[in-house]
Design a protein around this motif. Structure first.
Motif, PDB file in Angstrom:
ATOM      1  N   UNK A  34      -2.266  39.233  -8.313  1.00 57.61           N
ATOM      2  CA  UNK A  34      -3.349  39.004  -9.273  1.00 57.61           C
ATOM      3  C   UNK A  34      -4.676  39.451  -8.680  1.00 57.61           C
ATOM      4  N   UNK A  35      -4.966  39.034  -7.462  1.00 56.03           N
ATOM      5  CA  UNK A  35      -6.227  39.415  -6.831  1.00 56.03           C
ATOM      6  C   UNK A  35      -6.336  40.919  -6.613  1.00 56.03           C
ATOM      7  N   UNK A  36      -5.226  41.558  -6.234  1.00 52.77           N
ATOM      8  CA  UNK A  36      -5.232  43.017  -6.069  1.00 52.77           C
ATOM      9  C   UNK A  36      -5.493  43.707  -7.403  1.00 52.77           C
ATOM     10  N   UNK A  37      -4.872  43.212  -8.462  1.00 49.96           N
ATOM     11  CA  UNK A  37      -5.070  43.806  -9.788  1.00 49.96           C
ATOM     12  C   UNK A  37      -6.505  43.610 -10.265  1.00 49.96           C
ATOM     13  N   UNK A  38      -7.063  42.433 -10.014  1.00 48.57           N
ATOM     14  CA  UNK A  38      -8.454  42.168 -10.389  1.00 48.57           C
ATOM     15  C   UNK A  38      -9.383  43.145  -9.669  1.00 48.57           C
TER      16      UNK A  38
END
Length: 97
Positions: A34-38
């Motif tokens: 999730x953090x990488x995608x954000x």
């Protein structure tokens, strides 16, 4: 096994969770995804609002999930058709014998 308490950081916010020990690796990997995608979305679209980034991230993963579900249903249908075809062939074979 028992539950453990962990803290997960998503979009610069800390979320305390109680999860089973077996789930810890998956939950941590999910938070990292999730953090990488954000980060990717933030760089690509220059969006600063974390709520917008989270919404875009949720849409991305929900779409992936629905596509995977559709593929799984299609694969299940293909397998069921092959089993029925094989069953028919075996019935024909044994009925002639």
């Amino acid at each position: 096994m028992g539950e453990i308490s962990i803290k997960i950081n998503i979009a610069d916010r800390i979320y305390p969770l109680k999860i089973s020990m077996e789930e810890e690796e998956v939950v941590r990997r999910a938070a990292k995804l999730i953090n990488d995608r954000i980060k990717e979305l933030q760089d690509k679209y220059a969006v600063k609002d974390k709520q917008d980034l989270l919404s875009m991230c949720v849409l991305h993963y929900a779409t992936l999930s629905l596509n995977a579900e559709k593929k799984a249903v299609h694969a299940d249908t293909d397998v069921a058709e092959k089993v029925e075809e094989l069953d028919s062939i075996l019935n024909d074979f044994f009925n002639k014998a």
